[in-house]
Write an enzyme that holds these catalytic residues in place. Structure first.
Site, PDB file in Angstrom:
ATOM      1  CB  SER A  62      -0.962  -0.033   0.836  1.00 12.75           C
ATOM      2  OG  SER A  62      -1.939   0.180   0.806  1.00 12.75           O
TER       3      SER A  62
ATOM      4  CE  LYS B 231       0.635   5.489  -1.999  1.00 12.39           C
ATOM      5  NZ  LYS B 231      -0.143   4.888  -2.871  1.00 12.39           N
TER       6      LYS B 231
ATOM      7  CD  GLN C 147      -4.098   7.757  -3.596  1.00 14.08           C
ATOM      8  OE1 GLN C 147      -3.358   6.818  -3.109  1.00 14.08           O
ATOM      9  NE2 GLN C 147      -3.939   8.766  -2.630  1.00 14.08           N
TER      10      GLN C 147
ATOM     11  CD  GLU D  88      -4.520  10.001   1.868  1.00 15.60           C
ATOM     12  OE1 GLU D  88      -5.283   9.257  -0.087  1.00 15.60           O
ATOM     13  OE2 GLU D  88      -4.477   8.448   2.229  1.00 15.60           O
TER      14      GLU D  88
ATOM     15  CD1 TRP E 277      -7.247   4.235  -2.589  1.00 10.40           C
ATOM     16  CD2 TRP E 277      -9.037   5.601  -3.206  1.00 10.40           C
ATOM     17  NE1 TRP E 277      -6.683   5.726  -2.240  1.00 10.40           N
ATOM     18  CE2 TRP E 277      -7.994   6.423  -3.032  1.00 10.40           C
ATOM     19  CE3 TRP E 277      -9.689   5.910  -3.896  1.00 10.40           C
ATOM     20  CZ2 TRP E 277      -8.001   7.672  -2.820  1.00 10.40           C
ATOM     21  CZ3 TRP E 277      -9.773   7.201  -3.886  1.00 10.40           C
ATOM     22  CH2 TRP E 277      -9.376   8.098  -2.903  1.00 10.40           C
TER      23      TRP E 277
ATOM     24  CG  HIS F 281      -5.365  -2.900   1.063  1.00 13.76           C
ATOM     25  ND1 HIS F 281      -4.578  -2.587  -0.429  1.00 13.76           N
ATOM     26  CD2 HIS F 281      -4.789  -1.478   1.439  1.00 13.76           C
ATOM     27  CE1 HIS F 281      -3.709  -1.806  -0.755  1.00 13.76           C
ATOM     28  NE2 HIS F 281      -3.860  -0.617   0.961  1.00 13.76           N
TER      29      HIS F 281
HETATM   30  C1  MCU Z   1      -2.740   2.482  -1.369  1.00 14.63           C
HETATM   31  O1  MCU Z   1      -2.014   3.066  -0.708  1.00 14.63           O
HETATM   32  C2  MCU Z   1      -2.825   3.786   0.324  1.00 14.63           C
HETATM   33  C3  MCU Z   1      -3.949   4.832  -0.585  1.00 14.63           C
HETATM   34  O2  MCU Z   1      -2.168   5.276  -1.504  1.00 14.63           O
HETATM   35  C4  MCU Z   1      -3.796   6.056   0.111  1.00 14.63           C
HETATM   36  O3  MCU Z   1      -4.616   6.712  -0.359  1.00 14.63           O
HETATM   37  C5  MCU Z   1      -5.193   5.442   1.270  1.00 14.63           C
HETATM   38  O4  MCU Z   1      -5.446   6.212   2.487  1.00 14.63           O
HETATM   39  O5  MCU Z   1      -4.506   4.359   2.208  1.00 14.63           O
HETATM   40  C6  MCU Z   1      -3.375   3.534   0.968  1.00 14.63           C
HETATM   41  C7  MCU Z   1      -2.893   1.864   2.353  1.00 14.63           C
HETATM   42  O6  MCU Z   1      -1.836   3.033   2.472  1.00 14.63           O
HETATM   43  O7  MCU Z   1      -3.832   1.076   3.211  1.00 14.63           O
HETATM   44  C8  MCU Z   1      -3.073   0.483   3.975  1.00 14.63           C
END
Ligand code: MCU
Length: 399
Positions: free
Chosen positions: A213, A217, A259, A267, A310, A346
């Site tokens: 997530s 990145k 996103q 964010e 997302w 996720h």
């Molecule tokens: C996919 O990673 C992120 C996403 O970019 C955000 O928008 C969301 O708030 O959180 C995701 C994440 O890190 O989930 C654990």
């Protein structure tokens, strides 16, 4: 020149993972002080320099990689600082302590290390977990816990400037958190190299990186900007990772809950403050996220995604297919895999992906077997919409 070419050939033959780094010593055209924005609704052509010159050889590609890196830093990531003035590492039990000096600033950081149980004299493989790992790591493999939030915080956009990266480089340094993490991981590897396998149990030629997530990145940036990583495994990184800014905008325009660049900078602090200027005009960026696999190439890369809207399943599938096309032109298609198996929550790892992941871990970290040919996705894509402006791919052999 003949001697340089001979040296390059010899290095390519003996050390494939560091071949691109070796080539970087060859002469590239002088880089402009800054790159200009463009207007291109498609993914920018990886085979054309900003000057318009074509990429025709392995040396050209190494120069284009250096250019892609500079362009990504200029437009969205901020500057990657050079290595620090001094790193001093000590090991006590399972904890490595690093003292890092940049100019007049010094920070002490401790890193928890689980030694590989399979280590020979040159040490064993280890996976660096950015904020934790959500993939099955084979038992016996070493683990390095990278506390990325302490390096560069990720609470909200105001987190920019908080963390030991910024304590060393100054609160107003341009780096977004994800690029700062790449620099901090570099210091961990400095420490491992300095201490050596007798103390750490780790072979620094067999390092993987993963994270899921937001930390996915980060794992992607670490692999792209830290060339000592042999295998990069970003998981469900979505926008800002495996997804393309342009394609995510196009999906958003079609009504998807996805996103986008204009959302992401509101964010969190993952990107440089420099990026804000471009988030409502991503078609002006002379880069997009297919440049990330281009920067990891020819090293091992296994990208895991999910079908959650997302994250942008169409966006990640197109961008990473473009990445595999780049690997293919370099003669190393098998070094990159893309696996999007949906229908699970996720960051939970689907067992259907196990054998493919294992083939990459074995090939790049254990040193056995071949990778499976992995390009798995049910997303409905029209590749040509995004790459029709590309020049014909050169045939370069980095294998
Ligand atoms: C996919 O990673 C992120 C996403 O970019 C955000 O928008 C969301 O708030 O959180 C995701 C994440 O890190 O989930 C654990």
């Amino acid at each position: 020149m003949a001697r340089i070419t001979y040296l390059i050939v010899a290095l390519v033959a003996t050390r494939p993972a560091s071949a691109a780094a070796a080539r970087r010593d060859t002469t590239c055209d002088a880089a402009p002080a800054t790159y200009t924005s463009i207007s291109d609704p498609g993914l920018p052509d990886p085979w054309k320099f900003a000057s318009g010159k074509s990429v025709a050889s392995a040396d050209d590609f190494a120069c284009r990689q250096a250019e892609m890196s500079r362009i990504m830093q200029q437009f969205e990531l901020g500057d990657l600082p050079p290595a620090p003035d001094l790193v001093t590492a000590t090991m006590s039990g399972t904890s490595m302590s690093l003292s890092i000096k940049v100019g007049s600033n010094t920070k002490t950081v401790s890193v928890s290390i689980t030694k590989p149980s399979t280590a020979g004299a040159s040490g064993g493989p280890a996976i660096i977990a950015v904020g934790g790992a959500s993939i099955p790591i084979p038992s016996g493999m070493g683990r390095i816990a990278f506390g990325n939030d302490a390096c560069a915080a990720q609470q909200n956009p105001s987190s920019h400037g908080t963390g030991w990266f910024f304590d060393l480089h100054g609160k107003t340094h341009s780096a977004g958190a994800t690029l700062a993490w790449a620099w901090c991981v570099g210091r961990i590897i400095d420490g491992l190299e300095q201490l050596g396998p007798a103390k750490t149990g780790i072979d620094t030629k067999k390092l993987g990186v993963t994270g899921c997530s937001r930390n996915g990145k980060g794992a992607f940036m670490v692999g792209a900007f830290e060339k000592r990583i042999a295998l990069t495994i970003p998981q469900e990184s979505g926008s800002g990772g495996a997804a393309s800014w342009r394609i995510s905008d196009s999906e958003f325009a079609k009504g998807k809950s996805i996103q986008t660049a204009h959302q992401i900078v509101r964010e969190n602090a993952w990107f440089s403050p420099r990026f804000t200027e471009f988030v409502n005009k991503t078609n002006t960026l002379p880069e997009d996220h297919h440049f990330l696999p281009a920067l990891v190439a020819p090293r091992g890369l296994f990208v895991i995604e999910n079908d959650i809207d997302w994250l942008g399943p169409v966006s990640t599938t197109v961008a990473m297919k473009a990445g595999r096309m780049i690997y293919d032109a370099l003669g190393v298609k098998g070094n990159m895999g893309f696996s999007l198996v949906g229908g699970h929550s996720h960051c939970s790892f689907p067992s259907a992906t196990s054998a493919d992941l294992t083939s990459f871990i074995n090939r790049f970290l254990v040193g056995t077997g071949q990778t499976n040919d992995v390009e798995v996705s049910k997303a409905n894509i029209t590749m040509d919409d995004w790459i029709k402006g590309w020049s014909a791919a050169p045939k370069i052999s980095l294998a």
